[in-house]
Design a protein around this motif. Sequence first.
Motif, PDB file in Angstrom:
ATOM      1  N   ARG A  37      81.271  85.255   5.465  1.00 28.10           N
ATOM      2  CA  ARG A  37      79.768  84.727   5.598  1.00 28.10           C
ATOM      3  C   ARG A  37      79.239  85.166   6.913  1.00 28.10           C
ATOM      4  O   ARG A  37      78.226  85.468   7.009  1.00 28.10           O
ATOM      5  CB  ARG A  37      79.417  83.464   5.062  1.00 28.10           C
ATOM      6  N   SER A  38      80.006  84.606   7.972  1.00 25.18           N
ATOM      7  CA  SER A  38      79.077  84.613   9.342  1.00 25.18           C
ATOM      8  C   SER A  38      79.289  86.220   9.794  1.00 25.18           C
ATOM      9  O   SER A  38      78.306  86.647  10.506  1.00 25.18           O
ATOM     10  CB  SER A  38      80.130  84.096  10.301  1.00 25.18           C
ATOM     11  N   ARG A  52      84.972  98.176  15.529  1.00 24.78           N
ATOM     12  CA  ARG A  52      85.710  97.260  14.943  1.00 24.78           C
ATOM     13  C   ARG A  52      86.624  96.452  16.000  1.00 24.78           C
ATOM     14  O   ARG A  52      86.880  95.258  15.627  1.00 24.78           O
ATOM     15  CB  ARG A  52      86.849  97.852  14.134  1.00 24.78           C
ATOM     16  N   VAL A  53      86.866  97.033  17.093  1.00 23.26           N
ATOM     17  CA  VAL A  53      87.360  96.297  18.277  1.00 23.26           C
ATOM     18  C   VAL A  53      86.539  94.986  18.713  1.00 23.26           C
ATOM     19  O   VAL A  53      86.888  93.794  18.655  1.00 23.26           O
ATOM     20  CB  VAL A  53      87.965  97.028  19.295  1.00 23.26           C
ATOM     21  N   ARG A  54      85.422  95.448  18.858  1.00 23.43           N
ATOM     22  CA  ARG A  54      84.344  94.561  19.305  1.00 23.43           C
ATOM     23  C   ARG A  54      84.153  93.509  18.253  1.00 23.43           C
ATOM     24  O   ARG A  54      83.981  92.050  18.486  1.00 23.43           O
ATOM     25  CB  ARG A  54      83.001  94.954  19.535  1.00 23.43           C
ATOM     26  N   LEU A  58      84.788  89.388  18.448  1.00 20.53           N
ATOM     27  CA  LEU A  58      83.931  88.688  18.251  1.00 20.53           C
ATOM     28  C   LEU A  58      84.267  87.517  17.370  1.00 20.53           C
ATOM     29  O   LEU A  58      83.960  85.974  17.852  1.00 20.53           O
ATOM     30  CB  LEU A  58      82.671  89.288  18.184  1.00 20.53           C
ATOM     31  N   PHE A  59      84.804  87.730  16.431  1.00 20.95           N
ATOM     32  CA  PHE A  59      84.784  86.768  15.198  1.00 20.95           C
ATOM     33  C   PHE A  59      86.600  86.044  15.211  1.00 20.95           C
ATOM     34  O   PHE A  59      86.636  85.054  14.768  1.00 20.95           O
ATOM     35  CB  PHE A  59      84.640  87.253  13.750  1.00 20.95           C
ATOM     36  N   TRP A  60      87.379  86.828  16.026  1.00 26.15           N
ATOM     37  CA  TRP A  60      88.914  86.263  15.855  1.00 26.15           C
ATOM     38  C   TRP A  60      89.323  86.534  17.363  1.00 26.15           C
ATOM     39  O   TRP A  60      90.132  87.174  17.682  1.00 26.15           O
ATOM     40  CB  TRP A  60      89.667  87.034  15.104  1.00 26.15           C
TER      41      TRP A  60
END
Length: 85
Positions: A37-38, A52-54, A58-60
């Motif tokens: 959701r985030s 995808r790396v960024r 950012l999320f993990w």
Amino acid sequence: MPPLGYRSGVLRARLFGALSAEVDGRSVPPVPGFKTRSLFAYLLVHPGPHSRVRLGGLFWPDMPDTRARASLRVALFALRRTLDS
């Protein structure tokens, strides 16, 4: 011409209160998982291409790069499946 497997449509989303979305006027089931959701909300607020790396970082941020990208793949798969349902 859109890429193979790409389905175009009008996406409407509400970010305040409970996150909700519609595709072509049809309600989409709730997006599963907090991180998914985030990620969905982030992509709505920041449209356009993303690395995808960024996004993985950012999320993990506490995971190694390969695991973060794997988690991103899982979240994107869940998001696509939800939006297509």
